[in-house]
Design an enzyme around this catalytic site. Structure first.
Site, PDB file in Angstrom:
ATOM      1  N   SER A  31       0.816  -1.226   0.000  1.00  0.00           N
ATOM      2  CA  SER A  31       0.000   0.000   0.000  1.00  0.00           C
ATOM      3  C   SER A  31       0.837   1.257   0.000  1.00  0.00           C
ATOM      4  O   SER A  31       0.298   2.367  -0.010  1.00  0.00           O
ATOM      5  CB  SER A  31      -0.923   0.000   1.220  1.00  0.00           C
ATOM      6  OG  SER A  31      -0.170  -0.025   2.413  1.00  0.00           O
ATOM      7  N   ARG A  40      -4.099   0.492   3.259  1.00  0.00           N
ATOM      8  CA  ARG A  40      -3.991   0.135   4.671  1.00  0.00           C
ATOM      9  C   ARG A  40      -3.035  -1.030   4.913  1.00  0.00           C
ATOM     10  O   ARG A  40      -2.234  -0.994   5.833  1.00  0.00           O
ATOM     11  CB  ARG A  40      -5.372  -0.215   5.231  1.00  0.00           C
ATOM     12  CG  ARG A  40      -5.338  -0.739   6.664  1.00  0.00           C
ATOM     13  CD  ARG A  40      -6.728  -0.975   7.223  1.00  0.00           C
ATOM     14  NE  ARG A  40      -6.647  -1.610   8.555  1.00  0.00           N
ATOM     15  CZ  ARG A  40      -7.708  -1.917   9.298  1.00  0.00           C
ATOM     16  NH1 ARG A  40      -8.928  -1.637   8.858  1.00  0.00           N
ATOM     17  NH2 ARG A  40      -7.550  -2.494  10.481  1.00  0.00           N
ATOM     18  N   PRO A 240      -1.457   3.046  -3.821  1.00  0.00           N
ATOM     19  CA  PRO A 240      -2.054   2.129  -2.843  1.00  0.00           C
ATOM     20  C   PRO A 240      -2.225   0.700  -3.332  1.00  0.00           C
ATOM     21  O   PRO A 240      -2.509  -0.191  -2.520  1.00  0.00           O
ATOM     22  CB  PRO A 240      -3.408   2.770  -2.542  1.00  0.00           C
ATOM     23  CG  PRO A 240      -3.731   3.569  -3.755  1.00  0.00           C
ATOM     24  CD  PRO A 240      -2.414   4.075  -4.261  1.00  0.00           C
ATOM     25  N   PHE A 241      -2.059   0.455  -4.641  1.00  0.00           N
ATOM     26  CA  PHE A 241      -2.218  -0.907  -5.159  1.00  0.00           C
ATOM     27  C   PHE A 241      -0.947  -1.360  -5.864  1.00  0.00           C
ATOM     28  O   PHE A 241      -1.001  -2.026  -6.898  1.00  0.00           O
ATOM     29  CB  PHE A 241      -3.433  -0.990  -6.083  1.00  0.00           C
ATOM     30  CG  PHE A 241      -4.739  -0.812  -5.368  1.00  0.00           C
ATOM     31  CD1 PHE A 241      -5.339  -1.867  -4.700  1.00  0.00           C
ATOM     32  CD2 PHE A 241      -5.357   0.426  -5.317  1.00  0.00           C
ATOM     33  CE1 PHE A 241      -6.527  -1.701  -4.010  1.00  0.00           C
ATOM     34  CE2 PHE A 241      -6.554   0.607  -4.634  1.00  0.00           C
ATOM     35  CZ  PHE A 241      -7.134  -0.467  -3.980  1.00  0.00           C
ATOM     36  N   GLU A 258      -5.581   2.367  -8.869  1.00  0.00           N
ATOM     37  CA  GLU A 258      -7.022   2.160  -9.066  1.00  0.00           C
ATOM     38  C   GLU A 258      -7.505   0.831  -8.503  1.00  0.00           C
ATOM     39  O   GLU A 258      -7.011  -0.235  -8.875  1.00  0.00           O
ATOM     40  CB  GLU A 258      -7.374   2.233 -10.558  1.00  0.00           C
ATOM     41  CG  GLU A 258      -8.859   2.071 -10.832  1.00  0.00           C
ATOM     42  CD  GLU A 258      -9.248   2.337 -12.288  1.00  0.00           C
ATOM     43  OE1 GLU A 258     -10.442   2.188 -12.618  1.00  0.00           O
ATOM     44  OE2 GLU A 258      -8.359   2.691 -13.090  1.00  0.00           O
ATOM     45  N   LYS A 275     -11.613   7.936 -14.080  1.00  0.00           N
ATOM     46  CA  LYS A 275     -11.828   8.496 -15.412  1.00  0.00           C
ATOM     47  C   LYS A 275     -11.661  10.000 -15.310  1.00  0.00           C
ATOM     48  O   LYS A 275     -12.471  10.688 -14.683  1.00  0.00           O
ATOM     49  CB  LYS A 275     -13.218   8.142 -15.965  1.00  0.00           C
ATOM     50  CG  LYS A 275     -13.266   6.822 -16.691  1.00  0.00           C
ATOM     51  CD  LYS A 275     -12.375   6.843 -17.907  1.00  0.00           C
ATOM     52  CE  LYS A 275     -11.991   5.460 -18.379  1.00  0.00           C
ATOM     53  NZ  LYS A 275     -10.890   5.493 -19.336  1.00  0.00           N
TER      54      LYS A 275
END
Length: 460
Positions: A31, A40, A240-241, A258, A275
């Site tokens: 993350s 998190r 975060p990903f 995303e 978007k």
């Protein structure tokens, strides 16, 4: 059924990955705390008990470190059966209590829908690869705790190896340092891109579609360890990903901002489509001006609404009637190189559907296809020279406790046969301007490409 072994906090997720990497099948979902405020958990694992991949040979499975063998089962049915053998698990400490971790490539969509085959399939990575992991290190930045979580089905010798390795200092990598051997080159010239956009505008005017997500691919030759490239990229673009998945000979490196699909153990589902994009400004004043411009852009808001409507429809396939809502519309999220316009769509899964059913109903994500989805995918296959592979698919974990989280694999690179590939795209609608859309693709990945091209300069 679930055992927890406390570990120190703070704990460096990348160092944990390096400690466990030698066990094979290593994965990290990071993350990027504290630099990313939207994530998190960090999740790191290795040594899957079983693995499944969908390749040109069909669906193949492997037990532990044995050889791959072909099965005629449906991939989603097989993966659900594997999850069913673990539970249900009622552990009060989510998110992951043993389960699946891996990726679904964009081209998995070809196994779910009948699509043409114009684009060249020049990358031989599997269209799906997931492992059944029965032990994982979980770092929770909200509660500021770290633990090794072990399912009761985990092999005792693997758990002992985890504990031993986690108790040792991080060893210095003996793998050769990563560096590029060439600069990145696109598979589309500016003229190619313009001609593709003109065709999309013609399709829109003819009523074939409302929006198409068009991408170009940048490729370069490299040498050395792809893990080192991901570490460089994570420092330059914390998201975060972020994720790194090590395959037998290849690797998937993702710095995605995303979320694709989230599902909690009670079946509450969410998707957060992006978007609308603007680059960050060089000064605080310019940066705020660009953010305000994005928030007020009628074109970007219309593009966002189209995809929100598509995703409302996708979630409705497996969610309770009347439960699908849009709690957030046109929220600004800012990252080191771009501002994004993000919305949220939520729903409550029907009791007889699982997180895997949710993925199947919504795959691939509408934010990276266009609308309507199937026609958009047909046009993408016509206009993009090569297939997308892992780009615009999803990286996910699906836990035995019923929790799932997944990303859309944008800002994602693939290392394959000593070539590294990076894609960038954007949604094209009726009033899209070709120069602006072309420039936007570069603003999305310039920081990634420049970070890696610096290794070329260092080598020389």
């Amino acid at each position: 059924m679930i055992s927890h072994y406390p570990l120190p906090y703070p704990l460096n997720a990348s160092q944990v990955f390096e400690q466990l990497r030698a066990l094979g099948g290593a994965v990290i979902l990071d993350s990027c705390q504290p630099h990313s405020r939207f994530g998190r958990y960090d999740l790191i694992s290795a040594a899957p008990a079983r693995s499944a991949r969908l390749s040109s040979n069909g669906l193949e499975i492997r037990e532990s470190a044995s050889d791959w063998h072909v099965t005629d089962e449906d991939p989603f049915t097989l993966l659900q059966q594997w999850l069913n053998t673990l539970g249900p698990v009622h552990d009060p400490v989510p998110p992951f209590n043993g389960g699946l971790i891996g990726y679904f490539s964009y081209d998995l969509g070809r196994h779910l829908e009948h699509l043409p085959s114009h684009a060249t399939a020049d990358l031989s990575l599997p269209d799906l690869q997931l492992g059944l992991y029965l032990q994982a290190v979980i770092i929770d930045h909200e509660t500021q705790t770290s633990r090794l979580v072990v399912h009761s089905d985990a092999a005792p010798e693997i758990v002992e190896q985890f504990l031993t390795l986690l108790g040792q200092p991080t060893s210095v990598s003996v793998k050769p340092a990563f560096h590029l051997r060439s600069s990145f080159n696109s598979n589309m010239t500016a003229m190619d891109y313009q001609q593709a956009l003109e065709k999309i505008h013609a399709y829109i005017q003819a009523g074939d579609c409302y929006q198409i997500n068009l991408a170009q691919r940048f490729s370069a030759a490299y040498e050395g360890d792809p893990w080192q490239a991901w570490c460089l990229l994570k420092a330059a673009a914390p998201t975060p990903f972020a994720a790194y998945i090590e395959l037998d000979q290849d690797a998937v490196l993702s710095l995605s901002p995303e979320r694709f699909l989230f599902c909690d153990p009670e079946g509450k589902a969410e998707t957060r489509p992006i978007k609308g994009t603007r680059p960050r400004g060089d000064t605080p004043e310019t940066d705020q001006q660009l953010a305000t411009e994005l928030l007020q852009s009628e074109k970007d808001r219309a593009e966002n609404v189209m995809i929100v409507d598509l995703l409302r429809n996708d979630l409705s396939k497996v969610c309770q009637p009347g439960s699908v809502k849009v709690p957030e519309l046109f929220q600004l999220e800012s990252y080191p190189n771009v501002h994004h316009l993000v919305s949220s769509v939520t729903g409550q899964l029907e009791a007889h559907y699982s997180p895997l059913d949710l993925i199947r109903a919504c795959f691939p994500g509408g934010s990276i296809t266009g609308a309507p989805k199937i026609r958009a995918m047909e046009i993408i296959d016509e206009l993009e020279p090569q297939r997308r592979s892992a780009y615009c698919g999803s990286i996910a974990y699906i836990s035995a406790c019923g929790q799932m989280d997944s990303s859309i694999t944008i800002r994602t690179l693939v290392c394959h046969q000593q070539q590294i590939h990076c894609w960038a795209g954007g949604g094209i609608v009726a009033d899209s301007q070709i120069p602006a859309e072309y420039a936007e693709t570069f603003s999305k990945v310039n920081n990634l490409l420049n970070t890696l091209e610096a290794t070329l300069e260092l080598k020389n």
